[in-house]
Scaffold this active site. Structure first.
Site, PDB file in Angstrom:
ATOM      1  CE  LYS A  52      -3.463  -0.849  -0.635  1.00  0.00           C
ATOM      2  NZ  LYS A  52      -3.815  -1.406  -1.996  1.00  0.00           N
ATOM      3  CG  HIS A 114       4.149  -6.191  -1.281  1.00  0.00           C
ATOM      4  ND1 HIS A 114       4.265  -4.905  -1.724  1.00  0.00           N
ATOM      5  CD2 HIS A 114       2.927  -6.626  -1.699  1.00  0.00           C
ATOM      6  CE1 HIS A 114       3.156  -4.568  -2.389  1.00  0.00           C
ATOM      7  NE2 HIS A 114       2.342  -5.599  -2.398  1.00  0.00           N
ATOM      8  CB  SER A 144      -3.533   2.739   2.254  1.00  0.00           C
ATOM      9  OG  SER A 144      -3.733   2.176   0.988  1.00  0.00           O
TER      10      SER A 144
HETATM   11  P1  A3P Z   1      -5.148   4.818  -0.659  1.00  0.00           P
HETATM   12  O1  A3P Z   1      -5.738   3.568  -0.104  1.00  0.00           O
HETATM   13  O2  A3P Z   1      -4.622   5.729   0.410  1.00  0.00           O
HETATM   14  O3  A3P Z   1      -6.049   5.526  -1.601  1.00  0.00           O
HETATM   15  P2  A3P Z   1      -0.419  -0.209  -3.676  1.00  0.00           P
HETATM   16  O4  A3P Z   1      -0.467  -0.056  -5.150  1.00  0.00           O
HETATM   17  O5  A3P Z   1       0.942  -0.326  -3.107  1.00  0.00           O
HETATM   18  O6  A3P Z   1      -1.343  -1.295  -3.226  1.00  0.00           O
HETATM   19  O7  A3P Z   1      -0.937   1.158  -3.046  1.00  0.00           O
HETATM   20  C1  A3P Z   1      -2.276   1.558  -3.174  1.00  0.00           C
HETATM   21  C2  A3P Z   1      -2.390   2.963  -2.672  1.00  0.00           C
HETATM   22  O8  A3P Z   1      -1.787   3.832  -3.646  1.00  0.00           O
HETATM   23  C3  A3P Z   1      -3.850   3.405  -2.530  1.00  0.00           C
HETATM   24  O9  A3P Z   1      -3.855   4.401  -1.508  1.00  0.00           O
HETATM   25  C4  A3P Z   1      -4.087   3.993  -3.913  1.00  0.00           C
HETATM   26  O10 A3P Z   1      -5.193   4.860  -3.976  1.00  0.00           O
HETATM   27  C5  A3P Z   1      -2.769   4.745  -4.103  1.00  0.00           C
HETATM   28  N1  A3P Z   1      -2.544   5.067  -5.513  1.00  0.00           N
HETATM   29  C6  A3P Z   1      -2.523   4.237  -6.564  1.00  0.00           C
HETATM   30  N2  A3P Z   1      -2.352   4.925  -7.709  1.00  0.00           N
HETATM   31  C7  A3P Z   1      -2.273   6.227  -7.359  1.00  0.00           C
HETATM   32  C8  A3P Z   1      -2.122   7.440  -8.102  1.00  0.00           C
HETATM   33  N3  A3P Z   1      -2.055   7.433  -9.426  1.00  0.00           N
HETATM   34  N4  A3P Z   1      -2.072   8.600  -7.409  1.00  0.00           N
HETATM   35  C9  A3P Z   1      -2.155   8.624  -6.072  1.00  0.00           C
HETATM   36  N5  A3P Z   1      -2.314   7.501  -5.301  1.00  0.00           N
HETATM   37  C10 A3P Z   1      -2.371   6.322  -5.955  1.00  0.00           C
END
Ligand code: A3P
Length: 300
Positions: A52, A114, A144
């Site tokens: 996340k 991860h 998140s």
């Molecule tokens: P939130 O849950 O705070 O919205 P991962 O890809 O490591 O699983 O992380 C997911 C997190 O990154 C989520 O956070 C998601 O919304 C955010 N995320 C993914 N793409 C994004 C983007 N283009 N801009 C900002 N945040 C992004």
């Protein structure tokens, strides 16, 4: 929406257990031997994060930089989780992440993990592969991770917010302690120059600037047209509405509970941590994060 059939067939909500000192689940370590013996190629690129922290965002940036112009078809038809396989993922009835990587037709191969740094297969270091590590401030990362755990059936049951909060601080969530993860990778940078350590908050503040830094690390010189295409394509709303980037095609997530692309903000933690949570977090943080060179921003 998660398939009801899948929910019946698989032992979802695995129990975390201690694995070489890190809290893990069977869906992450059942392929351990094969993953440890994974043979890299020198041009493989590893994208490593604590869950996340912005994995999908950076995966999509790299995918567009390398293949955005050469393979338009890929952009329309292959979800990001198939373009950038999750190396250690091993769940019955799914192709393992390791097999997915072995079958990738692209050069370079973009690979997601991860793992804490000490779990990374040695072949990555031996072949001097490029590694991009993305870190996110712990408060937003934790919030998140909580929502993601609620919606994702391959993850341990999160419980309510206060019990998840406790587990996160104790490192009893999948992949263990956030503090150890970000610190372990930060230390690695001292001895392994082919590691680009970046921050979610910087990416949020100025995506173009961070893409420039990434390109310089990767030795890429994208045209102005390609760079615009990437900056635009990876904006939060564009990824949220892009079926190939928003995980809506992935079967084991319950989108009735949360979306994968949830908020995408720096500072959303303020809406979730109570005053008592915040004090407990800050006390604990001071004890665990001793390296003054590793600094996170919880707001921008
Ligand atoms: P939130 O849950 O705070 O919205 P991962 O890809 O490591 O699983 O992380 C997911 C997190 O990154 C989520 O956070 C998601 O919304 C955010 N995320 C993914 N793409 C994004 C983007 N283009 N801009 C900002 N945040 C992004």
């Amino acid at each position: 929406m998660a398939s009801d059939a899948l929910q019946r067939e698989l032992p979802l909500r695995p129990e975390p257990f201690d694995f070489h000192g890190v809290s893990m689940t069977k869906y992450l370590v059942d392929n351990w031997e094969n993953v440890q013996n994974f043979e890299t190629r020198p041009d493989d690129i590893l994208i490593a994060t604590y869950p996340k922290a912005g994995t999908t965002w950076v995966s999509y940036i790299l995918d567009l930089l390398y293949f955005g112009q050469t393979s338009p078809e890929r952009q329309k038809s292959i979800p990001i989780y198939d373009r950038v396989p999750f190396l250690e993922f091993i769940v019955p009835n799914f192709v393992s992440g390791k097999d997915q990587v072995d079958n990738l037709p692209t050069t370079p191969r973009l690979i997601k993990t991860h793992f804490p740094v000490q779990f990374v297969p040695k072949s990555f270091w031996e072949k001097n592969c490029r590694v991009v590590y993305v870190a996110r401030n712990a408060k937003d990362n934790m919030v998140s991770y909580f929502y993601f755990s609620c919606m994702t059936l391959f993850l341990p049951e999160p419980g309510d917010w206060s019990s998840f909060f406790q587990k996160f601080l104790e490192g009893k969530v999948s992949y263990g302690s956030w503090h150890d993860h970000v610190s372990g990778w930060w230390q690695k940078k001292l001895t392994y120059p082919n590691l680009h350590y970046m921050f979610y908050e910087d990416l949020s503040e100025d995506t173009g600037r961070e893409i420039d830094k990434l390109c310089s690390f990767l030795g890429l010189s994208p045209s102005a047209e390609l760079k615009d295409m990437v900056v635009n394509g990876v904006q939060f709303d564009n990824m949220k509405n892009n079926q190939m980037a928003n995980y809506s095609t992935f079967p084991a997530m319950d989108f009735r509970i949360s979306s994968f692309m949830r908020k995408g903000k720096v500072g959303d933690w303020k809406k979730h941590l109570t005053v008592a949570n915040n004090e407990a977090f800050d006390d604990d943080y001071k004890k665990k994060m001793k390296d003054p060179t590793l600094k996170f921003r919880t707001e921008i």
